[in-house]
Design a protein around this motif. Structure first.
Motif, PDB file in Angstrom:
ATOM      1  N   CYS A 111      55.001  17.926  46.991  1.00 28.11           N
ATOM      2  CA  CYS A 111      55.977  17.037  47.620  1.00 28.11           C
ATOM      3  C   CYS A 111      55.329  15.714  47.976  1.00 28.11           C
ATOM      4  N   ASP A 113      57.430  13.295  49.401  1.00 29.69           N
ATOM      5  CA  ASP A 113      58.455  12.609  50.190  1.00 29.69           C
ATOM      6  C   ASP A 113      57.972  12.283  51.605  1.00 29.69           C
ATOM      7  N   PRO A 144      60.136  15.302  44.734  1.00 32.29           N
ATOM      8  CA  PRO A 144      60.813  15.034  45.998  1.00 32.29           C
ATOM      9  C   PRO A 144      60.678  16.205  46.977  1.00 32.29           C
ATOM     10  N   CYS A 145      61.232  15.995  48.146  1.00 29.51           N
ATOM     11  CA  CYS A 145      61.141  16.908  49.292  1.00 29.51           C
ATOM     12  C   CYS A 145      61.343  18.370  48.906  1.00 29.51           C
ATOM     13  N   SER A 285      69.044  18.938  49.934  1.00 32.65           N
ATOM     14  CA  SER A 285      67.940  18.259  49.256  1.00 32.65           C
ATOM     15  C   SER A 285      67.651  16.931  49.916  1.00 32.65           C
ATOM     16  N   PRO A 287      65.832  14.463  51.859  1.00 30.78           N
ATOM     17  CA  PRO A 287      64.456  14.488  52.350  1.00 30.78           C
ATOM     18  C   PRO A 287      64.436  14.617  53.870  1.00 30.78           C
ATOM     19  N   TYR A 369      69.116  16.381  43.435  1.00 30.28           N
ATOM     20  CA  TYR A 369      69.698  16.023  44.729  1.00 30.28           C
ATOM     21  C   TYR A 369      71.202  15.814  44.611  1.00 30.28           C
ATOM     22  N   ALA A 482      67.071  10.115  53.900  1.00 23.45           N
ATOM     23  CA  ALA A 482      66.990   8.932  53.043  1.00 23.45           C
ATOM     24  C   ALA A 482      68.327   8.202  52.953  1.00 23.45           C
ATOM     25  N   ARG A 528      59.231   4.510  48.923  1.00 21.61           N
ATOM     26  CA  ARG A 528      59.421   5.918  48.596  1.00 21.61           C
ATOM     27  C   ARG A 528      60.919   6.270  48.589  1.00 21.61           C
ATOM     28  N   PHE A 532      63.036   7.507  45.406  1.00 19.86           N
ATOM     29  CA  PHE A 532      63.801   8.747  45.480  1.00 19.86           C
ATOM     30  C   PHE A 532      65.193   8.564  44.880  1.00 19.86           C
ATOM     31  N   ASP A 535      65.141   8.042  41.135  1.00 16.10           N
ATOM     32  CA  ASP A 535      64.903   9.312  40.442  1.00 16.10           C
ATOM     33  C   ASP A 535      66.124  10.208  40.442  1.00 16.10           C
ATOM     34  N   GLU A 536      66.861  10.195  41.540  1.00 19.52           N
ATOM     35  CA  GLU A 536      67.912  11.181  41.717  1.00 19.52           C
ATOM     36  C   GLU A 536      69.289  10.711  41.287  1.00 19.52           C
TER      37      GLU A 536
END
Lengths: 607, 286
Positions: A111, A113, A144-145, A285, A287, A369, A482, A528, A532, A535-536
């Motif tokens: 992780c 995150d 991620p988390c 999901s 974070p 996520y 987030a 970060r 995130f 990415d998600e």
């Protein structure tokens, strides 16, 4: 539909993994050897396509056994389910936990995150990567988390095989992470779930009272501690009575949107179309969020009972529990609890002898996520890419498999039990008139006692942080994860209620409270968060797909700048952020700019 | 969608559009109503023969009471709705969406987009020279068509046309996620290894030129493509008895591509491989 499957063949192992899930194929139409009967008889078609929702479990089956999904395996799975290979490829490449390229059987997810980053994830990653270089047989994936924020930094090792083995290292040192990856089957066990509850043993706990007290594997122990009294009361009240009670309690959804649960249930229950579905969103999901994990690990029967009550109230006979792919222990505990409840007649054709049929099916997420978004979650269960649908129509009208669906998250459902056992009025007396009941908070970051806390709505942020032992030199608190927003150390009197946080210009979100002291560089946190969301993002709509990329680029440009030097990019961020909030299809794109905006406006991040 | 306006009469809904009362048949979208009222709302992913996907978000409008903006192409008109199409808020989002798109892909062959970029004052260059772009080489793996993902805005129209809405071949889908999402066949293979039946219906619906006839692609490369010098003649396909209409696009006495009228009740713009690509015999003069 005349599907083209190509001629890639599965290995024996891949075929066995799929057959273990679907049973052996019956004809050459779905991958068996050709028999005389196949010349006159076509199997598959509509009947097989109706099993499309087994695509995600099928991908898991192959990924669990082999570690990745080859062309041959995907082709065989498609043939078994009559799914077009292009679509299945689109689904397999959507999820972070699947790979369509060869990789080692062991994957170590580390992780990176927020909570883990503060607790030394970058050093952990470097250390682990240098120890487990190429040739070690372990693929190290920064991700991620993992929902283990109270024990940050965290790593999760998954070794493919039959059965798949997992091990958690948290708090992780390089040593422990490498050990977990080296022998996931024999790594040290996790501490009990109650270790995540700093208030454990407090008799005033309503939602968490049983965590650490009951044996999560023992149904009788659950019943001895008040289990299944809520369901009995539900049967006494009848479905309409349950809906009335939940409405009167003032319970609103705890996933972040704060929609009145009673109204959602009423709307679903009153739809004439059948069947109705219940979906429990256990895909937390966000974070910094880990409360649902702790509840499922520590008190799994409570969720089984609450889902049964909800299903009964809305007239559903099937409930789906969509559980995060990164929660192996919660998965095991829930599987066991559901199996036991079924064996004892608390699920199945005749729940508690009341003539009501209800059963629960678990679906594992696979690292996305976006699948926490309610309509994306339906697509994911149905075997499509986890992209959100546009609303209207709303899920209560047309949700899972096109049927009226009530979707609630774990915390919301677990609240239904005290609503029924103590009665709507007594429940509504907890908290404030606008936000009733107890609330769970996930506290992590720069605090002495991170973990899940339960407080009645209305406590001040400062009180919660005091319980958790906030450290000296607090710089900022991230509320809601987030997708939430930052508040300043001089704003700790903000009341933790939906109306109170709204008034203060922030949000309670899913109940994440992350404290950061002055040693944490703010621009790095924001980078970060931006990474995130980039990415998600599922990539379906333009504002989110490209906007999250442009947001991250601008934050990189101003990472070292302030004042006039950053002004242009801050203006650009505002312009793009506003369009993302206004024009994105779903909540992911709409909230992807919240935390950054609040850091600029409330914390003066780039002044 | 259909050229034959049959069916039971539909109830008329009354609502306001930019302050003016308008009436629209039940079931029509806000975009339909805007177009009947003569308002030019830009659209990219909307297709006249397809179910709206509302992925591009360039047609967003403001609906009173809605927290966010609403995609006009997919939102059904409702009685008493108050819609505003040209507010600062809607114009801002359209401008940003155009900037985001134009900064990430090549829109040079997308009809009308240059006009909208000017109208909304979009400046795609303001994200800087290092802004991420989908710079991919065109994929030329067969003699009939070219896939140029550097021009793809991911509108999903080709996916829908190839899949359950028209062709039922399901040869293409979206793979990957986020900015890395791409239109792809299974295993990201060459088209020749896929389930593609070469009907070209994906080219028919592609709004940006990311999918094109090999003939058009080669002529554009050579600098000889000249739409103003082309004639379009609609005729009946001679291959079988279904009676599909073909529109032959002819430049310098050569057929350069074949389309089909979208308002044709037989094809709705769709063809098969023969109608779409089997035209060389017409101009084989040996």
């Amino acid at each position: 539909m005349d599907l083209h499957f190509g001629d890639s063949k599965p290995s024996d192992e891949e075929r066995a993994a799929v057959d273990a899930l679907l049973g052996p194929p019956e004809s050459s139409w779905e991958g068996a050897d050709r028999s005389d009967a196949d010349l006159r008889w076509a199997r598959g078609g509509r009947e097989a396509r109706a099993r499309r929702d087994l695509l995600l479990p099928g991908l898991h089956a192959v990924n669990d056994r082999i570690g990745w999904i080859s062309e041959g395996a995907l082709t065989y799975l498609c043939r078994r389910l009559t799914v077009p290979p292009a679509e299945a490829y689109g689904v397999a490449t959507f999820y972070a936990m699947f790979s369509v390229k060869p990789r080692p059987a062991t994957v170590l997810h580390v992780c990176t995150d927020l909570a883990c980053m503060v607790a030394g994830a970058p050093e952990l990653c470097e250390g682990v990567e240098s120890r487990l270089g190429p040739g070690s047989g372990v693929s190290v994936e920064r991700g991620p988390c993992l929902g283990l924020c109270e024990r940050a930094p965290a790593a999760l090792a998954v070794r493919a095989g039959d059965p798949v083995r997992t091990a958690v290292a948290a708090p992780a040192t390089v040593e422990r992470a490498v050990l977990a990856a080296g022998a996931p089957g024999s790594a040290a066990g996790e501490p009990p779930a109650a270790r995540a509850l700093p208030q454990a043993g407090d008799p005033s706990l309503v939602l968490l009272g049983r965590v650490g007290v009951v044996d999560p594997a023992d149904l009788d122990d659950y019943r001895a501690h008040g289990g299944y009294t809520a369901l009995r009361r539900a049967f006494a009240l009848g479905p309409a009575g349950v809906v009335r009670e939940v409405t009167d309690s003032g319970l609103v959804g705890r996933g972040g949107a704060a929609f009145p649960t009673g109204r959602k249930w009423q709307a679903t229950a009153s739809r004439p179309e059948t069947p109705h579905y219940l979906v429990c969103n256990a895909d937390e999901s966000e974070p910094g969020t880990f409360k649902d994990r702790v509840v499922m690990e520590g008190d799994p029967y409570a969720l089984v009972e609450a889902m049964t009550v909800a299903g009964y109230a809305i007239g559903a006979h099937r409930g789906y529990l969509y559980l995060r792919g990164e929660y192996p222990r919660a998965l095991r505990r829930m599987e066991h609890a559901i199996g036991q409840a079924r064996a004892r007649g608390l699920l199945g054709d005749d729940v508690l002898g009341q003539g009501y049929a209800f059963d629960i099916e678990i679906r594992r997420g696979a690292g996305a996520y976006i699948c926490g978004e309610e309509t994306a979650l339906f697509n994911s269960i149905e075997g499509y890419r986890g992209e959100p649908r546009s609303k209207p129509p709303f899920p209560v009208e047309r949700g899972l498999f096109g049927g009226p669906t009530a979707e609630n998250n774990v915390e919301t459902l677990v609240n239904v039990l005290p609503v029924l056992t103590m009665g709507a009025q007594a429940y509504a007396a907890i908290g404030t008139p606008g936000s009733t009941g107890p609330k769970l908070y996930c506290v992590s970051g720069s605090v002495a006692r991170p973990g899940v806390y339960e407080l009645p709505f209305g406590a001040a942020l400062g009180e919660l942080l005091e319980l958790a032992g906030v450290r000296e030199g607090l710089r900022a608190v991230l509320l809601g994860g987030a997708a939430g927003g930052f508040v300043r150390p001089d704003e700790l009197d903000v009341p933790l209620t939906f109306e109170g946080t709204r008034e203060a210009g922030t949000t309670l979100g899913s109940g994440v409270v992350m404290a950061f002291d002055g040693t944490v560089p703010l621009p790095r946190l924001l980078l970060r968060i931006a990474a995130f969301f980039r990415d998600e993002s599922c990539g379906q709509c333009v504002p989110c797909r490209v906007g999250t990329v442009r947001q991250e680029e601008a934050l990189h440009r101003i990472a070292e700048r302030t004042g006039a030097a950053a002004a242009d990019d801050v203006a650009l961020l505002r312009g793009v952020g506003r369009a993302m909030r206004d024009a994105s299809i779903c909540g992911l794109g709409q909230t992807a700019w919240n935390a950054v905006e609040s850091a600029i406006d409330r914390l003066g991040a780039y002044e | 969608m259909t050229a034959i306006p049959l069916g039971t009469p539909r109830r008329l809904l009354e609502f306001t559009l930019d302050g003016e009362p308008v009436r629209a048949p039940e079931g029509s979208t806000v975009l339909d109503a805007c177009r009947s009222a003569g308002k030019d709302v830009p659209t990219l992913c909307q297709g006249d023969t397809l179910t709206p996907k509302n992925a591009c978000r360039v047609c967003v409008v403001e609906v009173e009471g809605a927290r966010t903006l609403v995609a006009a192409c997919s939102r059904e008109a409702e009685e008493g709705m108050r819609v505003r199409t040209d507010t600062e808020r809607a114009r801002h989002s359209r401008r940003i969406v155009l900037e985001l798109l134009a900064s990430s892909v090549d829109l040079s062959t997308t009809p009308r987009v240059a006009e909208w970029i000017e109208e909304y004052g979009a400046e795609p260059d303001r994200f800087g020279p290092d802004a991420a772009r989908v710079d991919e080489e065109p994929r030329i793996d067969n003699t009939l068509y070219v896939r140029d993902y550097g021009k793809c805005i991911l509108c999903y129209k080709c996916v829908d046309a190839c899949g359950g809405q028209w062709q039922n071949s399901f040869a293409i889908s979206v793979s990957g996620r986020g900015f890395d999402a791409r239109i792809a066949v299974e295993h990201d293979a060459p088209l020749t290894d896929s389930a593609c039946v070469y009907c070209g219906n994906c080219i028919e619906v592609c709004p940006t030129g990311a999918l094109s006839f090999r003939s058009e692609f080669d002529m554009r490369e050579a600098g000889t493509w000249d739409e103003s010098a082309q004639t379009a003649t609609t005729t009946v396909c001679a291959y079988c008895g279904v009676g599909c209409n073909l529109t032959l696009h002819v430049q310098d006495n050569e057929i350069v591509k074949v389309t089909s009228p979208h308002d044709n009740p037989v094809t709705h713009g769709n063809l098969c491989i023969k109608g779409r690509f089997g035209y060389q015999h017409v101009q084989n003069r040996d």
